[in-house]
Enzyme design. Structure first.
Site, PDB file in Angstrom:
ATOM      1  N   LYS A 188       0.842  -1.204   0.000  1.00 15.97           N
ATOM      2  CA  LYS A 188       0.000   0.000   0.000  1.00 15.97           C
ATOM      3  C   LYS A 188       0.874   1.250   0.000  1.00 15.97           C
ATOM      4  O   LYS A 188       2.003   1.216   0.483  1.00 15.97           O
ATOM      5  CB  LYS A 188      -0.843   0.027   1.286  1.00 15.97           C
ATOM      6  CG  LYS A 188      -1.991  -0.957   1.340  1.00 15.97           C
ATOM      7  CD  LYS A 188      -2.758  -0.841   2.654  1.00 15.97           C
ATOM      8  CE  LYS A 188      -3.900  -1.819   2.729  1.00 15.97           C
ATOM      9  NZ  LYS A 188      -4.980  -1.575   1.765  1.00 15.97           N
TER      10      LYS A 188
ATOM     11  N   ASP B  51      -7.447  -2.941  10.562  1.00 21.37           N
ATOM     12  CA  ASP B  51      -7.947  -3.964   9.648  1.00 21.37           C
ATOM     13  C   ASP B  51      -8.399  -5.226  10.392  1.00 21.37           C
ATOM     14  O   ASP B  51      -8.829  -6.199   9.788  1.00 21.37           O
ATOM     15  CB  ASP B  51      -6.869  -4.307   8.599  1.00 21.37           C
ATOM     16  CG  ASP B  51      -7.468  -4.708   7.268  1.00 21.37           C
ATOM     17  OD1 ASP B  51      -8.637  -4.366   7.020  1.00 21.37           O
ATOM     18  OD2 ASP B  51      -6.773  -5.389   6.486  1.00 21.37           O
TER      19      ASP B  51
ATOM     20  N   ARG C  66     -10.325 -11.438   2.029  1.00 15.66           N
ATOM     21  CA  ARG C  66     -11.204 -12.472   1.464  1.00 15.66           C
ATOM     22  C   ARG C  66     -10.527 -13.846   1.494  1.00 15.66           C
ATOM     23  O   ARG C  66     -11.203 -14.871   1.566  1.00 15.66           O
ATOM     24  CB  ARG C  66     -11.639 -12.069   0.049  1.00 15.66           C
ATOM     25  CG  ARG C  66     -10.523 -11.942  -0.935  1.00 15.66           C
ATOM     26  CD  ARG C  66     -10.915 -11.134  -2.158  1.00 15.66           C
ATOM     27  NE  ARG C  66     -10.953  -9.698  -1.896  1.00 15.66           N
ATOM     28  CZ  ARG C  66     -11.292  -8.778  -2.792  1.00 15.66           C
ATOM     29  NH1 ARG C  66     -11.624  -9.133  -4.021  1.00 15.66           N
ATOM     30  NH2 ARG C  66     -11.302  -7.508  -2.477  1.00 15.66           N
TER      31      ARG C  66
HETATM   32  N1  BES Z   1      -8.050  -3.690   4.346  1.00 14.38           N
HETATM   33  C1  BES Z   1      -8.226  -3.273   3.015  1.00 14.38           C
HETATM   34  C2  BES Z   1      -9.506  -2.474   2.786  1.00 14.38           C
HETATM   35  C3  BES Z   1      -9.581  -1.132   3.466  1.00 14.38           C
HETATM   36  C4  BES Z   1      -9.116  -0.005   2.829  1.00 14.38           C
HETATM   37  C5  BES Z   1     -10.155  -1.016   4.704  1.00 14.38           C
HETATM   38  C6  BES Z   1      -9.217   1.223   3.459  1.00 14.38           C
HETATM   39  C7  BES Z   1     -10.262   0.215   5.321  1.00 14.38           C
HETATM   40  C8  BES Z   1      -9.785   1.345   4.704  1.00 14.38           C
HETATM   41  C9  BES Z   1      -8.268  -4.493   2.092  1.00 14.38           C
HETATM   42  O1  BES Z   1      -7.510  -5.574   2.482  1.00 14.38           O
HETATM   43  C10 BES Z   1      -7.784  -4.042   0.745  1.00 14.38           C
HETATM   44  O2  BES Z   1      -6.697  -3.577   0.660  1.00 14.38           O
HETATM   45  N2  BES Z   1      -8.606  -4.190  -0.275  1.00 14.38           N
HETATM   46  C11 BES Z   1      -8.271  -3.764  -1.586  1.00 14.38           C
HETATM   47  C12 BES Z   1      -8.806  -4.782  -2.562  1.00 14.38           C
HETATM   48  C13 BES Z   1      -8.279  -4.619  -3.977  1.00 14.38           C
HETATM   49  C14 BES Z   1      -6.802  -4.861  -4.034  1.00 14.38           C
HETATM   50  C15 BES Z   1      -9.024  -5.585  -4.869  1.00 14.38           C
HETATM   51  C16 BES Z   1      -8.908  -2.407  -1.830  1.00 14.38           C
HETATM   52  O3  BES Z   1      -9.976  -2.112  -1.299  1.00 14.38           O
HETATM   53  O4  BES Z   1      -8.292  -1.603  -2.540  1.00 14.38           O
HETATM   54 ZN    ZN Z   2      -7.206  -5.745   4.586  1.00 12.39          ZN
HETATM   55 ZN    ZN Z   3      -5.468  -5.447   1.900  1.00 16.36          ZN
END
Ligand code: BES
Ligand code: ZN
Ligand code: ZN
Length: 499
Positions: free
Chosen positions: A275, A286, A349
């Site tokens: 990230k 998270d 997931r």
């Molecule tokens: N934990 C994150 C989602 C998240 C983002 C929660 C911001 C709270 C605030 C999750 O694991 C994630 O990174 N999801 C990705 C999925 C994508 C790579 C398909 C996302 O939401 O960008």
């Molecule tokens: Zn996550």
């Molecule tokens: Zn993630």
């Protein structure tokens, strides 16, 4: 314990009388207090347009001498029409914030004359004590000096029968709030302290002495149970994963349990698909889905509900490392289904898929999952709602009702066969962890992915709480301005209570 039931108000609480004020259909304001002097004072401030009785107002008047009290706190409830639990909960939070700001040590409220919620004493006491406990929360573990000023609130019981009702209400409020506050505490803890092992320990400690049975699986056991998708996420971290299983049997053994699953990522760096560093510190949250699942179980046990529930929480850290999974890697889940990892940041997931398999092997009456699963749900809903997903409309309608009842906000988002199809687009594996080539509707795609692990036709709904994980004091005054919220604990408990 910030709320107490007393037959005689303490000297300190006598110092400040709380009066809830509502606006009737003709636009005039009325005080919950029976005292004529209060009404007269209220009129004075309303006439001077210094107080209107609207929700969000909390005005402390000093040196007023009413019923031996020196101070009077006027709290707005808003219009008397449609005055519900949530309005009282929020008004109480505004009142508590005002008392704290003014460094008041104690205050008292006469619930007898507060004519709302069908005048049920226990319900009034429940809502107020819950709100006070929630508003009083602050994460102080790493502060050398705890700075939060605490206020205690007294309910006066004039009759013995009232005392019992008030005490029942207060106990309920405390039980619910302690579940929510547990969830907030472990979520607010930083990831260098709150590792998967620590979460398991804290859960065991919190469940001690209750009817909850807690089982913790360590890495060797997780391997033995073939949780291949979860292990894939965990393998980049020095901190081994844990699976936390909580069982509560409050009903006959023959009653089929409800199953809950929570995402407990103690930190999500994104892994090799790392990230950006901006705001990455928020990824200690998270684990909120897992924490709130545990909080739900603790509250259910404290309330002694006559239900059977089983919960699975995947406590894992997602790190980039020599041993971490790479994009393109293929994992074999417990279900036997293979998953191509397109993006290692779509890890929630993966962790949840194996837990969903475990849960549905038990053939539960229904299954709920909770996770900070996608950033996309924030784009869709802001912070005003939690996104809910299900192929089962009846289940959604029941969930909406429960959320309404306790003042939480959910919004149904679509999940369809089309979304499922998008998750089956990998030429190399049964599923991919990202919709390829289309990344749109990310929250629906994530929900669709999860449904692929639900066996035995179990009624299933998913809650994406990424939109409501933290910092929501500006929307719900009983949540902290900064920090975890414990969203959906109350909705889950309410749903399960009625199940
Ligand atoms: N934990 C994150 C989602 C998240 C983002 C929660 C911001 C709270 C605030 C999750 O694991 C994630 O990174 N999801 C990705 C999925 C994508 C790579 C398909 C996302 O939401 O960008
Ligand atoms: Zn996550
Ligand atoms: Zn993630």
């Amino acid at each position: 314990m910030q709320t107490k039931v007393v037959s005689k108000i303490s000297k300190e609480a006598k110092q400040c009388l709380i009066s809830f004020v509502s606006i009737n259909s003709k636009g005039s304001v009325t005080s919950s207090s029976a005292d004529k002097a209060v009404s007269a004072l209220l009129k004075k401030y309303v006439d001077a347009e210094e107080f209107k009785g609207e929700l969000g107002e909390a005005l402390i008047l000093r040196e007023v001498s009413i019923e031996d009290a020196n101070n009077l706190l006027l709290v707005g409830l808003g219009k008397s029409k449609g005055l519900d639990q949530e309005r009282l909960r929020r008004a109480t939070a505004f009142a508590y914030r005002a008392l704290r700001k003014e460094k008041q040590k104690a205050a008292s409220v006469d619930l007898d004359s507060l004519k709302i919620l069908k005048d049920k004493l226990s319900e009034k006491a429940y809502v107020i004590s819950e709100s006070v406990e929630l508003t009083n929360y602050k994460y102080t573990q790493f502060l050398s000096e705890a700075t939060q000023h605490q206020v205690s609130l007294e309910f006066v019981a004039s009759k013995a029968a009232d005392k019992k009702q008030l005490e029942t209400g207060v106990k309920q409020g405390e039980a619910m709030a302690s579940g929510v506050n547990f969830a907030r505490t472990v979520s607010d803890a930083p990831s260098n302290y709150m590792t998967p092992a620590q979460l398991a320990k804290d859960t065991q400690k919190a469940a001690k002495g209750s009817k909850l049975k807690v089982t913790v699986w360590d890495l060797p056991r997780i391997k033995k149970e073939k949780l291949g998708a979860l292990i894939g996420v965990a393998q980049g971290s020095e901190n081994d994963p844990r699976v936390i299983i909580m069982e509560y049997n409050g009903a006959a053994k023959s009653k089929t349990p409800i199953a809950l699953v929570g995402k407990g990522l103690t930190f999500d760096t994104g892994g090799i698909s790392i990230k950006p560093s901006m705001n990455m510190e928020a990824m200690k949250y998270d684990m909120c889905g897992g924490a709130n699942t545990i909080g739900t179980m603790l509250a259910i046990a404290k309330l002694g509900l006559k239900v059977n529930v089983i919960a699975y929480v995947g406590a894992v850290e997602n790190m980039p490392d020599g041993k971490a999974i790479n994009p393109g890697d293929i994992l074999t889940s417990r279900s036997g289904k293979t998953i191509e990892v397109i993006n290692t940041d779509a890890e929630g997931r993966l962790v949840m898929s194996d837990l969903i398999t475990l849960a549905t092997e038990k053939k539960p009456a229904s299954l709920f999952t909770m996770a900070t699963l996608t950033g996309a749900v924030i784009v869709a809903l802001g912070h005003l709602h939690t996104g809910i997903f299900s192929f089962n409309q009846k289940l959604i309608d029941k969930i909406k009702k429960s959320a309404d009842e306790v003042g939480e906000d959910v919004w149904q988002l679509p999940v369809t066969d089309q979304h499922v199809k998008q998750m089956k687009s990998s030429p190399y594996a049964d599923l991919s962890n990202m919709g390829v080539p289309m990344r749109a509707a990310g929250s629906a795609q994530a929900a669709a992915f999860l449904t692929q692990f639900v066996e035995n036709e179990v009624p299933y709904a998913h809650f994406d709480i990424a939109s409501q994980m933290s910092d929501m004091g500006g929307i719900y005054p009983y949540h902290p301005d900064k920090g975890a919220c414990g969203a959906m604990v109350r909705t889950w408990v309410e749903y399960i209570r009625k199940a």
